[in-house]
Design an enzyme around this catalytic site. Sequence first.
Site, short mmCIF file in Angstrom:
data_model
loop_
_atom_site.label_atom_id
_atom_site.label_comp_id
_atom_site.label_asym_id
_atom_site.label_seq_id
_atom_site.Cartn_x
_atom_site.Cartn_y
_atom_site.Cartn_z
N ALA A 173 0.82 -1.22 0.00
CA ALA A 173 0.00 0.00 0.00
C ALA A 173 0.85 1.27 0.00
CB ALA A 173 -0.94 -0.02 1.20
N THR A 232 0.38 5.61 -1.55
CA THR A 232 -0.05 6.72 -0.69
C THR A 232 0.18 8.06 -1.39
OG1 THR A 232 2.10 6.65 0.44
CG2 THR A 232 0.26 5.53 1.52
N ARG A 267 -1.64 0.59 7.73
CA ARG A 267 -1.05 0.60 9.06
C ARG A 267 -0.31 1.88 9.45
NH1 ARG A 267 -1.25 -4.31 7.06
NH2 ARG A 267 -2.19 -5.94 8.32
N ASP A 302 -5.56 -1.57 -6.25
CA ASP A 302 -6.00 -0.29 -6.79
C ASP A 302 -5.84 -0.14 -8.30
OD1 ASP A 302 -3.21 0.12 -7.09
OD2 ASP A 302 -3.07 1.20 -5.19
N HIS A 342 -3.89 -9.97 -4.06
CA HIS A 342 -5.11 -9.72 -3.28
C HIS A 342 -6.25 -9.20 -4.14
CE1 HIS A 342 -2.38 -9.28 0.52
NE2 HIS A 342 -2.56 -10.52 0.15
N CYS A 394 -27.51 -15.97 -10.40
CA CYS A 394 -27.63 -17.11 -9.47
C CYS A 394 -28.02 -16.71 -8.06
CB CYS A 394 -26.31 -17.90 -9.45
SG CYS A 394 -25.00 -17.06 -8.56
N SER A 410 5.59 -2.00 1.97
CA SER A 410 4.76 -3.00 2.66
C SER A 410 5.28 -3.19 4.07
CB SER A 410 4.80 -4.33 1.91
OG SER A 410 4.13 -5.32 2.67
N ASN A 461 10.87 1.28 2.74
CA ASN A 461 9.65 1.51 3.50
C ASN A 461 9.90 2.62 4.50
OD1 ASN A 461 6.94 0.25 3.70
ND2 ASN A 461 7.47 0.10 5.86
P1 NAD Z 1 0.50 -1.67 5.16
O1 NAD Z 1 -0.45 -0.54 5.36
O2 NAD Z 1 0.51 -2.77 6.17
O3 NAD Z 1 1.98 -1.11 5.07
C1 NAD Z 1 2.28 -0.01 4.25
C2 NAD Z 1 3.68 0.44 4.61
O4 NAD Z 1 4.05 1.42 3.67
C3 NAD Z 1 3.77 1.05 6.00
O5 NAD Z 1 4.77 0.38 6.75
C4 NAD Z 1 4.16 2.52 5.73
O6 NAD Z 1 5.11 2.99 6.64
C5 NAD Z 1 4.75 2.45 4.36
N1 NAD Z 1 4.58 3.67 3.53
C6 NAD Z 1 3.45 4.41 3.36
N2 NAD Z 1 3.67 5.39 2.46
C7 NAD Z 1 4.96 5.26 2.06
C8 NAD Z 1 5.80 5.98 1.15
N3 NAD Z 1 5.33 7.01 0.44
N4 NAD Z 1 7.08 5.58 1.01
C9 NAD Z 1 7.59 4.53 1.73
N5 NAD Z 1 6.84 3.82 2.59
C10 NAD Z 1 5.55 4.16 2.75
O7 NAD Z 1 0.26 -2.20 3.69
P2 NAD Z 1 0.54 -3.64 3.06
O8 NAD Z 1 1.78 -4.23 3.61
O9 NAD Z 1 0.40 -3.46 1.59
O10 NAD Z 1 -0.67 -4.53 3.58
C11 NAD Z 1 -1.97 -4.02 3.60
C12 NAD Z 1 -3.00 -4.82 2.84
O11 NAD Z 1 -4.08 -3.95 2.58
C13 NAD Z 1 -2.52 -5.29 1.51
O12 NAD Z 1 -2.72 -6.64 1.48
C14 NAD Z 1 -3.41 -4.61 0.47
O13 NAD Z 1 -4.14 -5.58 -0.24
C15 NAD Z 1 -4.41 -3.80 1.24
N6 NAD Z 1 -4.41 -2.35 0.92
C16 NAD Z 1 -4.23 -1.96 -0.38
C17 NAD Z 1 -4.23 -0.60 -0.70
C18 NAD Z 1 -4.04 -0.22 -2.15
O14 NAD Z 1 -4.38 -1.01 -3.04
N7 NAD Z 1 -3.48 0.96 -2.44
C19 NAD Z 1 -4.38 0.36 0.30
C20 NAD Z 1 -4.57 -0.07 1.62
C21 NAD Z 1 -4.57 -1.44 1.92
#
Ligand code: NAD
Length: 259
Positions: free
Chosen positions: A30, A34, A42, A110, A127, A164, A202, A227
Site C-alpha cells: 500500500a 499513498t 497501518r 487499486d 489480493h 444465481c 509494505s 519503506n
Molecule cells: P500496510 O499498510 O501494512 O503497510 C504499508 C507500509 O508502507 C507502512 O509500513 C508505511 O510505513 C509504508 N509507507 C506508506 N507510504 C509510504 C511511502 N510514500 N514511502 C515509503 N513507505 C511508505 O500495507 P501492506 O503491507 O500493503 O498490507 C496491507 C493490505 O491492505 C494489503 O494486502 C493490500 O491488499 C491492502 N491495501 C491496499 C491498498 C491499495 O491497493 N493501495 C491500500 C490499503 C490497503
Amino acid sequence: MTTGDDIKAAGDELTAILVRMRRGVAFTGAGISTESGIPDFRSPGGLWTRNRPIDFATFLSDRAMRDEAWRRRFAMEDAFAGARPGRGHRALAHLLGEGRLAGIVTQNIDGLHQASGVRDDRLVELHGNTTYAACLECGERYELAWVRQRFETHGGRAPDCLDCGGPIKTATISFGQPMPAEAMARARALTQACDVFLALGSSLVVWPAAGFPVEAKRRGATLVIVNREPTEIDDIADLVIHADIGDVLGRAAASAGTM
Ligand code: NAD
C-alpha cells in the site's frame, strides 16, 4: 526514517543494484500508492485505524456487514477513481520496459500498476482488484457503477447476482478468503527465479504474501526493502532504506540510466 547522508549513500547502493539487475521482482504494498492519494492500512491515520477489515466469513454470513462493506467501498470511490500512478509506479514500469524487472507482484488492489502501463502478463495481483466486482458463487463480473446504482436505489442494501442470487463482492481477497492459486503460483515462480527482490511500501506482516521476500533471500537473491517504517524482516535484507518510495526509487532508477 533514515536521513541525509544515509539516504544518499543507500540511494547510491540501490542505483548500483538496479544497474546490475537482470531478472528482478518488485513486490509492492500500500505504501507505493499513498503518494497517489490512497491511504495505506497501518500508517498513523491509515484505513486500519479507522475501520477494522470485514473478514470473508463475516461478509458471507452477515448481510448487514455485506451492506457495510459496500458502504465503505463507495466511501473510498473518489480516492480510487481519482488516483493516478505515482513516481514509484512509473519507475517500476520503466524498469520493466528496460528488461531489468521480470515482473511485479503486488498486494495492492487499486489497479495503479496497470494504469502506469504494466501489462497483465507482467503483473501478479495477490489480493485481487477493487475496481470491479464479481459474484462469489458463479463468478459473473459486475462493474462498480452498476453495483452502486443498485445499492443506492435499494436503500443501501448489497445487491445479489442477477444470474444465481449469490453474493456480489469486489474482486479482492479478504482476510480469511483463500488465496488465488494461479496468482500464488506465478508469484512463487518469479520469486524463485529472481536475482533482486525489491520489497516496496509494505509492512510485510500480511501472510502468505510476506513470505515471498524471505523465500527470495533464502534462494540467494539480493533483498532490498524500501519503506518509511521498519519491517519485521529488515534484519535479513541486504539493503534497507527507510524513506519515501517516490523519492528513492525515482532517483535511483533515473541514476541507473533507465529513465
Ligand atoms: P500496510 O499498510 O501494512 O503497510 C504499508 C507500509 O508502507 C507502512 O509500513 C508505511 O510505513 C509504508 N509507507 C506508506 N507510504 C509510504 C511511502 N510514500 N514511502 C515509503 N513507505 C511508505 O500495507 P501492506 O503491507 O500493503 O498490507 C496491507 C493490505 O491492505 C494489503 O494486502 C493490500 O491488499 C491492502 N491495501 C491496499 C491498498 C491499495 O491497493 N493501495 C491500500 C490499503 C490497503
